[in-house]
Design a protein around this motif. Structure first.
Motif, PDB file in Angstrom:
ATOM      1  N   THR A 250       0.808  -1.220   0.000  1.00 56.03           N
ATOM      2  CA  THR A 250       0.000   0.000   0.000  1.00 56.03           C
ATOM      3  C   THR A 250       0.840   1.269   0.000  1.00 56.03           C
ATOM      4  OG1 THR A 250      -0.101   0.083   2.419  1.00 56.03           O
ATOM      5  CG2 THR A 250      -1.804  -1.212   1.287  1.00 56.03           C
ATOM      6  N   ASN A 251       2.149   1.122   0.240  1.00 51.15           N
ATOM      7  CA  ASN A 251       3.062   2.269   0.347  1.00 51.15           C
ATOM      8  C   ASN A 251       2.655   3.197   1.482  1.00 51.15           C
ATOM      9  OD1 ASN A 251       5.489   3.382  -0.610  1.00 51.15           O
ATOM     10  ND2 ASN A 251       4.402   5.002  -1.713  1.00 51.15           N
ATOM     11  N   GLN A 252       2.022   2.624   2.493  1.00 55.81           N
ATOM     12  CA  GLN A 252       1.645   3.385   3.673  1.00 55.81           C
ATOM     13  C   GLN A 252       2.527   2.969   4.839  1.00 55.81           C
ATOM     14  OE1 GLN A 252      -2.479   2.380   3.864  1.00 55.81           O
ATOM     15  NE2 GLN A 252      -3.063   3.739   2.176  1.00 55.81           N
ATOM     16  N   ILE A 253       2.530   3.781   5.877  1.00 54.31           N
ATOM     17  CA  ILE A 253       3.381   3.507   7.036  1.00 54.31           C
ATOM     18  C   ILE A 253       2.589   2.709   8.063  1.00 54.31           C
ATOM     19  CG2 ILE A 253       4.746   4.538   8.888  1.00 54.31           C
ATOM     20  CD1 ILE A 253       4.885   7.086   7.128  1.00 54.31           C
ATOM     21  N   LEU A 254       3.171   1.631   8.580  1.00 50.83           N
ATOM     22  CA  LEU A 254       2.596   0.881   9.682  1.00 50.83           C
ATOM     23  C   LEU A 254       3.461   1.109  10.910  1.00 50.83           C
ATOM     24  CD1 LEU A 254       1.541  -2.532   8.072  1.00 50.83           C
ATOM     25  CD2 LEU A 254       0.089  -0.591   8.666  1.00 50.83           C
ATOM     26  N   VAL A 255       2.830   1.549  11.985  1.00 54.72           N
ATOM     27  CA  VAL A 255       3.523   1.783  13.246  1.00 54.72           C
ATOM     28  C   VAL A 255       3.047   0.724  14.236  1.00 54.72           C
ATOM     29  CG1 VAL A 255       3.981   3.412  15.108  1.00 54.72           C
ATOM     30  CG2 VAL A 255       3.648   4.250  12.763  1.00 54.72           C
ATOM     31  N   PHE A 256       3.980  -0.111  14.714  1.00 53.55           N
ATOM     32  CA  PHE A 256       3.638  -1.252  15.550  1.00 53.55           C
ATOM     33  C   PHE A 256       3.874  -0.945  17.032  1.00 53.55           C
ATOM     34  CE2 PHE A 256       4.624  -2.974  11.416  1.00 53.55           C
ATOM     35  CZ  PHE A 256       3.651  -3.942  11.227  1.00 53.55           C
ATOM     36  N   GLY A 257       3.132  -1.693  17.885  1.00 54.69           N
ATOM     37  CA  GLY A 257       3.353  -1.613  19.317  1.00 54.69           C
ATOM     38  C   GLY A 257       2.262  -0.856  20.056  1.00 54.69           C
ATOM     39  N   GLU A 258       2.439  -0.746  21.375  1.00 53.24           N
ATOM     40  CA  GLU A 258       1.482  -0.026  22.219  1.00 53.24           C
ATOM     41  C   GLU A 258       1.762   1.469  22.091  1.00 53.24           C
ATOM     42  OE1 GLU A 258      -1.084  -1.266  23.783  1.00 53.24           O
ATOM     43  OE2 GLU A 258      -0.585  -3.271  23.055  1.00 53.24           O
ATOM     44  N   VAL A 259       1.065   2.085  21.165  1.00 48.59           N
ATOM     45  CA  VAL A 259       1.323   3.485  20.825  1.00 48.59           C
ATOM     46  C   VAL A 259       0.137   4.349  21.233  1.00 48.59           C
ATOM     47  CG1 VAL A 259       1.708   5.097  18.908  1.00 48.59           C
ATOM     48  CG2 VAL A 259       2.818   2.847  18.898  1.00 48.59           C
ATOM     49  N   ASN A 260       0.426   5.472  21.827  1.00 39.76           N
ATOM     50  CA  ASN A 260      -0.611   6.460  22.116  1.00 39.76           C
ATOM     51  C   ASN A 260      -0.851   7.259  20.842  1.00 39.76           C
ATOM     52  OD1 ASN A 260      -1.691   9.175  22.837  1.00 39.76           O
ATOM     53  ND2 ASN A 260      -1.604   8.348  24.923  1.00 39.76           N
ATOM     54  N   ILE A 261      -2.075   7.166  20.323  1.00 41.95           N
ATOM     55  CA  ILE A 261      -2.352   7.779  19.028  1.00 41.95           C
ATOM     56  C   ILE A 261      -2.175   9.303  19.055  1.00 41.95           C
ATOM     57  CG2 ILE A 261      -4.846   8.014  19.414  1.00 41.95           C
ATOM     58  CD1 ILE A 261      -5.203   7.281  16.424  1.00 41.95           C
TER      59      ILE A 261
END
Length: 299
Positions: A250-261
Protein backbone atom coordinates in the motif's frame (compact mmCIF):
# COMPACT_ATOMS: atom_id res chain seq x y z
CA UNK A 1 -12.20 -25.45 30.22
CA UNK A 2 -15.32 -26.82 28.55
CA UNK A 3 -15.59 -30.55 27.98
CA UNK A 4 -14.23 -32.01 24.76
CA UNK A 5 -17.08 -32.91 22.42
CA UNK A 6 -15.09 -34.13 19.43
CA UNK A 7 -11.44 -34.98 18.94
CA UNK A 8 -9.69 -36.20 15.80
CA UNK A 9 -6.34 -37.91 16.24
CA UNK A 10 -3.99 -38.24 13.23
CA UNK A 11 -6.84 -38.59 10.75
CA UNK A 12 -5.73 -39.51 7.23
CA UNK A 13 -7.88 -39.99 4.14
CA UNK A 14 -6.68 -41.42 0.85
CA UNK A 15 -8.42 -42.05 -2.44
CA UNK A 16 -6.17 -44.54 -4.15
CA UNK A 17 -2.73 -42.96 -4.26
CA UNK A 18 -4.05 -39.45 -3.56
CA UNK A 19 -3.83 -38.21 0.03
CA UNK A 20 -6.61 -35.75 0.83
CA UNK A 21 -6.13 -35.48 4.61
CA UNK A 22 -2.88 -36.10 6.42
CA UNK A 23 -2.41 -36.39 10.20
CA UNK A 24 -5.33 -34.11 11.03
CA UNK A 25 -5.68 -33.30 14.72
CA UNK A 26 -8.53 -31.07 15.94
CA UNK A 27 -10.28 -30.60 19.27
CA UNK A 28 -13.79 -29.17 19.54
CA UNK A 29 -15.19 -28.22 22.93
CA UNK A 30 -18.83 -28.16 23.96
CA UNK A 31 -20.33 -24.76 23.16
CA UNK A 32 -17.81 -23.88 20.45
CA UNK A 33 -18.65 -22.27 17.15
CA UNK A 34 -15.74 -23.85 15.34
CA UNK A 35 -14.71 -22.27 12.05
CA UNK A 36 -12.96 -24.41 9.46
CA UNK A 37 -10.86 -22.24 7.15
CA UNK A 38 -9.07 -23.34 4.00
CA UNK A 39 -8.77 -22.77 0.28
CA UNK A 40 -10.87 -24.71 -2.22
CA UNK A 41 -9.53 -28.26 -2.36
CA UNK A 42 -7.79 -27.99 1.01
CA UNK A 43 -9.83 -30.88 2.45
CA UNK A 44 -12.56 -29.06 4.39
CA UNK A 45 -15.53 -30.97 2.96
CA UNK A 46 -13.78 -34.35 3.26
CA UNK A 47 -13.03 -33.64 6.91
CA UNK A 48 -16.64 -32.61 7.52
CA UNK A 49 -17.94 -35.76 5.84
CA UNK A 50 -15.73 -37.83 8.13
CA UNK A 51 -17.00 -35.86 11.14
CA UNK A 52 -20.60 -36.63 10.19
CA UNK A 53 -19.88 -40.32 9.60
CA UNK A 54 -20.65 -40.11 5.87
CA UNK A 55 -17.10 -41.28 5.20
CA UNK A 56 -14.55 -43.25 7.17
CA UNK A 57 -10.94 -42.17 7.62
CA UNK A 58 -8.21 -44.31 6.08
CA UNK A 59 -6.40 -44.17 9.43
CA UNK A 60 -6.52 -42.37 12.74
CA UNK A 61 -9.03 -42.32 15.57
CA UNK A 62 -11.98 -40.17 16.61
CA UNK A 63 -13.15 -39.56 20.17
CA UNK A 64 -16.70 -38.41 20.93
CA UNK A 65 -17.88 -36.71 24.10
CA UNK A 66 -21.45 -37.92 23.48
CA UNK A 67 -23.33 -41.01 22.30
CA UNK A 68 -22.37 -41.13 18.63
CA UNK A 69 -24.69 -44.10 17.99
CA UNK A 70 -27.81 -42.06 18.76
CA UNK A 71 -29.52 -41.16 15.49
CA UNK A 72 -29.50 -37.41 15.02
CA UNK A 73 -26.75 -36.76 17.58
CA UNK A 74 -24.74 -35.24 14.75
CA UNK A 75 -26.75 -32.85 12.58
CA UNK A 76 -25.25 -31.96 9.23
CA UNK A 77 -25.72 -29.74 6.23
CA UNK A 78 -22.94 -30.73 3.85
CA UNK A 79 -23.21 -29.34 0.33
CA UNK A 80 -26.89 -28.98 -0.73
CA UNK A 81 -29.80 -29.42 1.71
CA UNK A 82 -31.73 -32.66 1.11
CA UNK A 83 -35.32 -31.46 1.01
CA UNK A 84 -38.35 -32.51 -1.02
CA UNK A 85 -39.42 -29.73 -3.36
CA UNK A 86 -43.07 -30.87 -3.45
CA UNK A 87 -43.48 -30.81 0.34
CA UNK A 88 -43.97 -27.97 2.80
CA UNK A 89 -41.45 -27.12 5.51
CA UNK A 90 -43.58 -28.97 8.08
CA UNK A 91 -43.91 -32.06 5.87
CA UNK A 92 -40.17 -32.15 5.19
CA UNK A 93 -39.33 -31.93 8.86
CA UNK A 94 -42.00 -34.47 9.81
CA UNK A 95 -40.50 -36.96 7.34
CA UNK A 96 -37.06 -36.36 8.83
CA UNK A 97 -38.46 -37.10 12.30
CA UNK A 98 -39.86 -40.38 11.03
CA UNK A 99 -36.58 -41.29 9.33
CA UNK A 100 -34.58 -40.95 12.54
CA UNK A 101 -37.26 -42.56 14.71
CA UNK A 102 -38.24 -39.47 16.65
CA UNK A 103 -41.89 -39.13 17.65
CA UNK A 104 -43.79 -36.53 15.65
CA UNK A 105 -44.79 -33.83 18.14
CA UNK A 106 -44.97 -30.08 18.66
CA UNK A 107 -41.18 -29.78 18.60
CA UNK A 108 -41.48 -29.65 14.78
CA UNK A 109 -43.26 -26.33 15.05
CA UNK A 110 -40.70 -25.15 17.62
CA UNK A 111 -37.80 -25.90 15.24
CA UNK A 112 -39.59 -24.19 12.36
CA UNK A 113 -40.16 -21.18 14.59
CA UNK A 114 -36.50 -21.17 15.58
CA UNK A 115 -35.32 -21.10 11.95
CA UNK A 116 -37.98 -18.61 10.87
CA UNK A 117 -40.07 -20.95 8.70
CA UNK A 118 -43.11 -21.29 10.94
CA UNK A 119 -45.23 -18.99 8.78
CA UNK A 120 -44.68 -20.75 5.44
CA UNK A 121 -47.84 -22.87 5.75
CA UNK A 122 -48.39 -25.20 2.80
CA UNK A 123 -45.89 -23.46 0.55
CA UNK A 124 -43.79 -26.11 -1.19
CA UNK A 125 -40.06 -26.05 -0.50
CA UNK A 126 -39.44 -25.88 -4.24
CA UNK A 127 -40.66 -22.27 -4.08
CA UNK A 128 -38.38 -21.30 -1.20
CA UNK A 129 -35.67 -18.70 -1.69
CA UNK A 130 -32.05 -19.85 -1.33
CA UNK A 131 -31.92 -18.43 2.20
CA UNK A 132 -35.11 -20.28 3.13
CA UNK A 133 -33.71 -23.54 1.73
CA UNK A 134 -30.54 -23.11 3.77
CA UNK A 135 -32.61 -22.52 6.92
CA UNK A 136 -34.72 -25.56 6.01
CA UNK A 137 -31.54 -27.60 5.75
CA UNK A 138 -30.49 -26.42 9.20
CA UNK A 139 -33.94 -27.33 10.53
CA UNK A 140 -33.54 -30.85 9.09
CA UNK A 141 -30.12 -31.13 10.73
CA UNK A 142 -31.69 -30.17 14.07
CA UNK A 143 -34.40 -32.84 13.90
CA UNK A 144 -32.46 -35.27 16.07
CA UNK A 145 -31.81 -32.73 18.84
CA UNK A 146 -28.11 -32.85 17.95
CA UNK A 147 -25.11 -32.37 20.19
CA UNK A 148 -23.20 -30.87 17.28
CA UNK A 149 -24.18 -29.20 13.99
CA UNK A 150 -21.78 -29.53 11.06
CA UNK A 151 -22.44 -26.97 8.33
CA UNK A 152 -20.48 -26.78 5.08
CA UNK A 153 -20.77 -23.32 3.47
CA UNK A 154 -24.28 -22.56 4.82
CA UNK A 155 -24.13 -18.93 3.63
CA UNK A 156 -22.67 -19.66 0.20
CA UNK A 157 -24.58 -17.77 -2.51
CA UNK A 158 -26.82 -15.85 -0.12
CA UNK A 159 -27.54 -12.16 -0.45
CA UNK A 160 -26.54 -9.88 2.47
CA UNK A 161 -29.95 -10.19 4.13
CA UNK A 162 -29.81 -13.99 3.86
CA UNK A 163 -26.30 -14.06 5.31
CA UNK A 164 -27.38 -11.97 8.29
CA UNK A 165 -30.41 -14.23 8.80
CA UNK A 166 -28.36 -17.43 8.88
CA UNK A 167 -25.67 -15.83 11.03
CA UNK A 168 -28.23 -14.65 13.61
CA UNK A 169 -29.85 -18.09 13.57
CA UNK A 170 -26.57 -19.90 14.30
CA UNK A 171 -25.70 -17.53 17.13
CA UNK A 172 -29.18 -18.13 18.57
CA UNK A 173 -28.83 -21.91 18.34
CA UNK A 174 -25.45 -21.74 20.04
CA UNK A 175 -26.35 -19.26 22.79
CA UNK A 176 -29.91 -20.30 23.57
CA UNK A 177 -29.83 -24.04 22.90
CA UNK A 178 -26.17 -24.71 23.65
CA UNK A 179 -25.58 -26.46 20.32
CA UNK A 180 -21.95 -26.82 19.31
CA UNK A 181 -21.46 -25.76 15.69
CA UNK A 182 -18.77 -26.53 13.13
CA UNK A 183 -18.95 -24.24 10.11
CA UNK A 184 -16.90 -23.64 6.99
CA UNK A 185 -17.24 -20.57 4.82
CA UNK A 186 -15.23 -18.82 2.14
CA UNK A 187 -16.62 -15.49 3.39
CA UNK A 188 -14.01 -15.03 6.07
CA UNK A 189 -15.32 -11.67 7.24
CA UNK A 190 -18.61 -13.35 8.16
CA UNK A 191 -16.92 -16.37 9.73
CA UNK A 192 -14.94 -14.03 11.97
CA UNK A 193 -18.23 -12.64 13.32
CA UNK A 194 -19.42 -16.13 14.27
CA UNK A 195 -16.65 -18.45 15.30
CA UNK A 196 -15.11 -18.71 18.75
CA UNK A 197 -12.40 -21.12 17.59
CA UNK A 198 -10.75 -21.83 14.25
CA UNK A 199 -8.83 -24.54 12.45
CA UNK A 200 -6.81 -23.54 9.40
CA UNK A 201 -6.38 -26.33 6.87
CA UNK A 202 -4.05 -26.31 3.87
CA UNK A 203 -3.24 -29.17 1.49
CA UNK A 204 -4.98 -31.65 3.78
CA UNK A 205 -3.12 -30.66 6.92
CA UNK A 206 -4.15 -28.54 9.90
CA UNK A 207 -1.78 -25.58 9.90
CA UNK A 208 -3.07 -24.12 13.16
CA UNK A 209 -5.90 -24.19 15.67
CA UNK A 210 -6.64 -20.86 17.34
CA UNK A 211 -9.24 -19.12 19.45
CA UNK A 212 -10.87 -15.92 18.24
CA UNK A 213 -8.92 -14.09 20.96
CA UNK A 214 -5.63 -15.48 19.66
CA UNK A 215 -6.44 -14.27 16.16
CA UNK A 216 -7.53 -10.86 17.40
CA UNK A 217 -4.22 -10.41 19.21
CA UNK A 218 -2.04 -12.46 16.85
CA UNK A 219 -0.30 -9.46 15.38
CA UNK A 220 1.14 -6.52 17.20
CA UNK A 221 -1.16 -3.58 17.72
CA UNK A 222 -0.56 -1.28 14.79
CA UNK A 223 -1.55 2.02 13.27
CA UNK A 224 -1.66 2.99 9.62
CA UNK A 225 -0.34 6.39 8.64
CA UNK A 226 -1.27 7.76 5.23
CA UNK A 227 1.22 10.36 4.05
CA UNK A 228 2.46 11.86 0.78
CA UNK A 229 6.08 11.24 1.85
CA UNK A 230 5.93 7.82 3.53
CA UNK A 231 9.63 6.95 3.35
CA UNK A 232 10.75 10.24 4.84
CA UNK A 233 8.12 10.21 7.57
CA UNK A 234 8.83 6.58 8.37
CA UNK A 235 12.53 7.35 8.83
CA UNK A 236 11.64 10.30 11.04
CA UNK A 237 9.35 8.19 13.25
CA UNK A 238 12.10 5.59 13.67
CA UNK A 239 14.41 8.33 15.01
CA UNK A 240 11.65 9.18 17.52
CA UNK A 241 11.69 5.58 18.78
CA UNK A 242 8.68 4.19 16.90
CA UNK A 243 8.66 0.78 15.22
CA UNK A 244 7.64 2.20 11.84
CA UNK A 245 7.79 0.34 8.52
CA UNK A 246 6.55 0.79 4.98
CA UNK A 247 3.82 -1.57 3.76
CA UNK A 248 5.13 -2.53 0.32
CA UNK A 249 1.61 -3.31 -0.94
CA UNK A 250 0.00 0.00 0.00
CA UNK A 251 3.06 2.27 0.35
CA UNK A 252 1.65 3.38 3.67
CA UNK A 253 3.38 3.51 7.04
CA UNK A 254 2.60 0.88 9.68
CA UNK A 255 3.52 1.78 13.25
CA UNK A 256 3.64 -1.25 15.55
CA UNK A 257 3.35 -1.61 19.32
CA UNK A 258 1.48 -0.03 22.22
CA UNK A 259 1.32 3.49 20.83
CA UNK A 260 -0.61 6.46 22.12
CA UNK A 261 -2.35 7.78 19.03
CA UNK A 262 -2.23 11.38 20.32
CA UNK A 263 1.55 11.17 20.80
CA UNK A 264 1.89 9.61 17.36
CA UNK A 265 -0.14 12.39 15.78
CA UNK A 266 2.00 15.03 17.51
CA UNK A 267 5.20 13.38 16.27
CA UNK A 268 3.82 13.26 12.73
CA UNK A 269 2.95 16.98 12.91
CA UNK A 270 6.39 17.85 14.28
CA UNK A 271 7.99 16.06 11.32
CA UNK A 272 6.73 18.72 8.95
CA UNK A 273 5.38 16.13 6.50
CA UNK A 274 1.73 16.30 5.45
CA UNK A 275 -0.33 13.47 6.98
CA UNK A 276 -3.74 12.63 5.52
CA UNK A 277 -4.91 10.07 8.11
CA UNK A 278 -3.91 7.94 11.09
CA UNK A 279 -6.04 4.95 12.00
CA UNK A 280 -5.89 1.80 14.08
CA UNK A 281 -5.66 -1.38 11.99
CA UNK A 282 -7.45 -4.45 13.35
CA UNK A 283 -6.04 -7.92 12.85
CA UNK A 284 -8.61 -9.66 10.65
CA UNK A 285 -9.19 -13.28 9.72
CA UNK A 286 -8.24 -12.86 6.07
CA UNK A 287 -4.83 -11.39 6.88
CA UNK A 288 -4.24 -14.05 9.51
CA UNK A 289 -5.15 -16.76 6.99
CA UNK A 290 -2.89 -15.36 4.27
CA UNK A 291 0.02 -15.12 6.71
CA UNK A 292 -0.47 -18.78 7.62
CA UNK A 293 -0.92 -20.39 4.20
CA UNK A 294 -0.19 -17.67 1.66
CA UNK A 295 -2.02 -17.13 -1.63
CA UNK A 296 -5.56 -15.84 -2.05
CA UNK A 297 -8.39 -15.87 0.47
CA UNK A 298 -10.69 -18.29 -1.36
CA UNK A 299 -11.53 -20.52 1.56
Amino acid sequence: MAEVLYKANDICKKYGSKTVLQNVNITIHKGDIYGLVGKNGAGKTTLMRIMTGLQSPSSGTIEYGFDRNKLGAVGALVELPSIYANMSAYENLKLQYINIGRPVDDSINEILRMVGLDNTGKLHAGKFSLGMRQRMGIAMAMAGNPEILILDEPINGLDPQGIIGVRDLLIKLNHEMGITIVISSHILSELSKLATSFAFIDKGQIVKEASSEEIEHAGKKRFEVICSSPVELSNYLVTKGYDARIDRNTNQILVFGEVNIVDLAVSCKESGFEVADIKHVDTDLEKFFIELVGGTTHA
